[in-house]
Design a protein around this motif. Structure first.
Motif, PDB file in Angstrom:
ATOM      1  N   ASP A  49      -4.770  -0.667  -9.723  1.00 39.16           N
ATOM      2  CA  ASP A  49      -3.898   0.080  -8.819  1.00 39.16           C
ATOM      3  C   ASP A  49      -2.686   0.564  -9.594  1.00 39.16           C
ATOM      4  O   ASP A  49      -2.315  -0.014 -10.621  1.00 39.16           O
ATOM      5  N   ASP A  50      -2.054   1.611  -9.104  1.00 34.86           N
ATOM      6  CA  ASP A  50      -0.921   2.219  -9.801  1.00 34.86           C
ATOM      7  C   ASP A  50      -1.313   2.575 -11.234  1.00 34.86           C
ATOM      8  O   ASP A  50      -0.590   2.303 -12.197  1.00 34.86           O
ATOM      9  N   LYS A  53      -2.230   4.471 -14.722  1.00 32.29           N
ATOM     10  CA  LYS A  53      -1.485   5.421 -15.539  1.00 32.29           C
ATOM     11  C   LYS A  53      -2.465   6.330 -16.265  1.00 32.29           C
ATOM     12  O   LYS A  53      -3.622   5.990 -16.474  1.00 32.29           O
ATOM     13  N   GLU A  66      -4.034   7.274  -8.838  1.00 31.84           N
ATOM     14  CA  GLU A  66      -3.307   6.011  -8.936  1.00 31.84           C
ATOM     15  C   GLU A  66      -4.133   4.819  -8.475  1.00 31.84           C
ATOM     16  O   GLU A  66      -3.999   3.717  -8.987  1.00 31.84           O
TER      17      GLU A  66
END
Length: 308
Positions: A35-36, A38, A58
């Protein structure tokens, strides 16, 4: 304007000025599992590495295929399957497949009404593939259509001029004629194990194999030669010149294009370790450049994108 569009120019900016838009190869390093997540973009022409922000990626998504500047993405967590253009942030949702996808190809940009998507599913040694026309999305309840069994468990597939070419994890080779809906398993008559770690590339109507050793090092480029009187065989012919072309090969998609200053070179994207890309001279297999980025290690999947 999106981040990538700002950094690398919009598709319309060149055409407005009257110049010919540049077909720009870029390598997206995407953190698939977190998750999140890059993303980082590597420009092999400039030799630059730039962080980029793609909010659409993301959450954990897997890149299944890349072609025509579009990514074909799958999210098991959100149960989404979709095309995504990282330069325009355009998204085209597809029906979610309820089976594991090994590979996929699409015949045209998904903005074209002639685009057809083929996805490959394998369990043990039993393979099959499914088909969806992009115009089917206009229907009330579009579905993947079972198309045929495959003749091998497809690991990688490419599309070229009405044919799908594929290899499995053992280096076996096959191709599918879309027009006649027939599969042909072809036996490599020389160097039969060399396709095991290869990436297929289509160029000028011909099919090539960018070969690697078990450690991922480049070993050569081979043209696949088909004989009219031999319906079951294929011969590999080593080439030392790509002319003015450059090959970009990787796990999610490969292509051939002209890049000034990079003629007769092959750029190979790798999953393994910190080295995400290496550029080689085809004539003598010498290594020219290595993209060594320890901060973007095994969690980052390398995906070639050809920006039209």
């Amino acid at each position: 304007m999106g981040v990538l569009e700002h950094q690398y120019g919009s598709a319309s900016s060149s055409s407005k000025s009257g110049s010919i838009p540049r077909r720009q190869p870029l390598l997206l390093l995407h953190e698939e599992l977190l998750d999140d997540a890059k993303q980082v973009m590597y420009d092999p022409i400039e030799g630059s590495v730039s962080p980029c922000k793609l909010p659409e990626l993301e959450s954990p998504v897997q890149c299944i295929a890349s072609a025509y500047g579009w990514l074909l993405l799958l999210s098991r967590k959100s149960r989404c399957f979709f095309f995504f253009n990282p330069f325009t942030h355009s998204r085209i949702n597809l029906p979610y497949p309820k089976f594991m996808i090994n590979s996929a190809v699409f015949t045209d940009p998904p903005t074209s009404s002639s685009c057809v998507i083929y996805i490959f599913y394998t369990i043990c040694l039993d393979g099959s593939f499914y088909r969806l026309e992009i115009d089917d999305l206009k229907k009330e309840n579009p579905k993947w259509i079972y198309w045929a069994k495959t003749i091998l468990p497809v690991k990688q597939a490419i599309y070229s001029y009405g044919h799908v070419y594929c290899i499995d994890s053992l280096g076996k080779f096959g191709h599918y004629d879309i027009g006649t809906r027939t599969w042909t398993a072809r036996v490599v008559t020389n160097m039969f194990t060399i396709l095991r770690n290869a990436y297929l590339v289509a160029s000028g109507g011909e099919i090539f194999a960018v070969t690697r050793d078990p450690g991922g090092e480049f070993t050569g480029v081979f043209k696949l030669k088909f004989k009219e009187n031999d319906k079951k065989g294929v011969r590999l012919e080593k080439v030392t010149s790509l002319g003015n072309f450059t090959f970009f090969a990787g796990p999610c998609g490969s292509f051939s294009t002209f890049v000034k200053g990079m003629e007769n070179e092959v750029c190979i994207a790798n999953y393994k370790g910190d080295q995400k890309c290496a550029i080689y001279n085809v004539e003598d297999a010498s290594k020219k450049i290595v993209l060594d980025v320890p901060e973007y290690g095994v969690d980052y999947t390398p995906v070639w994108i050809l920006k039209h």
